[in-house]
Motif scaffolding. Structure first.
Motif, mmCIF file in Angstrom:
data_model
loop_
_atom_site.group_PDB
_atom_site.id
_atom_site.type_symbol
_atom_site.label_atom_id
_atom_site.label_comp_id
_atom_site.label_asym_id
_atom_site.label_seq_id
_atom_site.Cartn_x
_atom_site.Cartn_y
_atom_site.Cartn_z
ATOM 1 N N ARG A 175 -4.592 6.910 -2.856
ATOM 2 C CA ARG A 175 -4.241 5.641 -1.957
ATOM 3 C C ARG A 175 -4.450 4.560 -2.988
ATOM 4 N NH1 ARG A 175 -6.643 1.574 1.079
ATOM 5 N NH2 ARG A 175 -5.765 1.108 2.834
ATOM 6 N N SER A 176 -3.511 3.865 -2.825
ATOM 7 C CA SER A 176 -3.440 2.542 -3.622
ATOM 8 C C SER A 176 -2.778 1.414 -2.820
ATOM 9 C CB SER A 176 -2.464 2.724 -5.218
ATOM 10 O OG SER A 176 -2.717 1.626 -5.817
ATOM 11 N N CYS A 234 -8.992 8.072 -4.665
ATOM 12 C CA CYS A 234 -8.479 9.530 -5.125
ATOM 13 C C CYS A 234 -9.544 10.549 -4.296
ATOM 14 C CB CYS A 234 -8.466 9.877 -6.552
ATOM 15 S SG CYS A 234 -7.336 8.485 -7.560
ATOM 16 N N LEU A 235 -8.985 11.581 -3.857
ATOM 17 C CA LEU A 235 -9.808 12.550 -2.995
ATOM 18 C C LEU A 235 -9.380 13.764 -3.593
ATOM 19 C CD1 LEU A 235 -12.043 13.280 -1.206
ATOM 20 C CD2 LEU A 235 -10.426 13.130 0.715
ATOM 21 N N CYS A 294 0.912 -1.310 -0.018
ATOM 22 C CA CYS A 294 -0.104 0.118 0.147
ATOM 23 C C CYS A 294 0.845 1.202 0.015
ATOM 24 C CB CYS A 294 -0.871 0.007 1.323
ATOM 25 S SG CYS A 294 -1.873 1.519 1.561
ATOM 26 N N VAL A 295 0.443 2.326 -0.644
ATOM 27 C CA VAL A 295 0.968 3.653 -0.693
ATOM 28 C C VAL A 295 -0.094 4.652 -0.617
ATOM 29 C CG1 VAL A 295 3.084 2.919 -1.975
ATOM 30 C CG2 VAL A 295 1.252 3.877 -3.188
ATOM 31 N N ALA A 296 0.283 5.885 -0.110
ATOM 32 C CA ALA A 296 -0.905 6.812 0.016
ATOM 33 C C ALA A 296 -0.239 8.216 0.431
ATOM 34 C CB ALA A 296 -1.853 6.608 1.116
ATOM 35 N N SER A 297 -0.823 9.192 -0.154
ATOM 36 C CA SER A 297 -0.283 10.652 -0.060
ATOM 37 C C SER A 297 -0.435 10.854 1.333
ATOM 38 C CB SER A 297 -1.086 11.467 -1.206
ATOM 39 O OG SER A 297 -2.264 11.345 -0.981
#
Length: 151
Positions: free
Chosen positions: A124-125, A112-113, A48-51
């Motif tokens: 976030r993926s 996506c937001l 997982c990756v996320a901003s």
């Protein structure tokens, strides 16, 4: 002959295990969507990756974006489709897409937001199953960034 049968049994069991994981990944996980004004944090796995990730190693930069919510979300949906994803949900400034691997049919979720006030799309993926994704989700976000920002 004995070793060939053992090898065949091991390969068969591995294939059955991978098929079982594929079926498990068909279920949409809990916790997706916007909660408390943001996307969920990444779990304690390397898939997982996320901003907005709390762990720096899982963090990716948000995607710069300007325009009306409709314009940005239309461009985002087009970029997702160009990457081979399927838009599963779209509400206002939120979009969730599903990506399915070709061979084993594993599913990953991309969320996506759009935050127009900040001029960014938080991303976030994450893979639905397994521990590691060998960098697939990080590459997906970078490819999305490229497709979204290119004319």
């Amino acid at each position: 002959m004995k070793y060939l049968l053992i090898l065949l049994a091991v390969v068969l069991l591995a294939a059955i295990g991978l098929l079982a994981l594929s079926f498990i990944s068909a279920r949409v996980p809990d916790g997706l969507g916007v909660t408390n004004g943001g996307l969920a944090d990444c779990p304690d796995r390397d898939n997982c990756v996320a901003s907005e990730a709390s762990v720096p190693g899982k963090r990716v930069p948000p995607i710069p974006a300007t325009g009306t919510e409709g314009e940005v979300m239309d461009r985002l949906a087009e970029a997702v489709q160009r990457l081979g994803g399927e838009v599963a949900e779209r509400r206002g400034g939120y979009l969730r897409a599903v990506f399915t691997s070709r061979l084993w049919r594993f599913r990953d979720d991309l969320e996506c937001l759009y935050r127009p006030g900040k001029g960014v799309i938080e991303v976030r993926s994450a893979a639905r199953v397994g521990y590691s994704d060998l960098g697939v989700n990080r590459r997906r976000v970078e490819d999305l960034r490229t497709f979204f920002t290119s004319p």
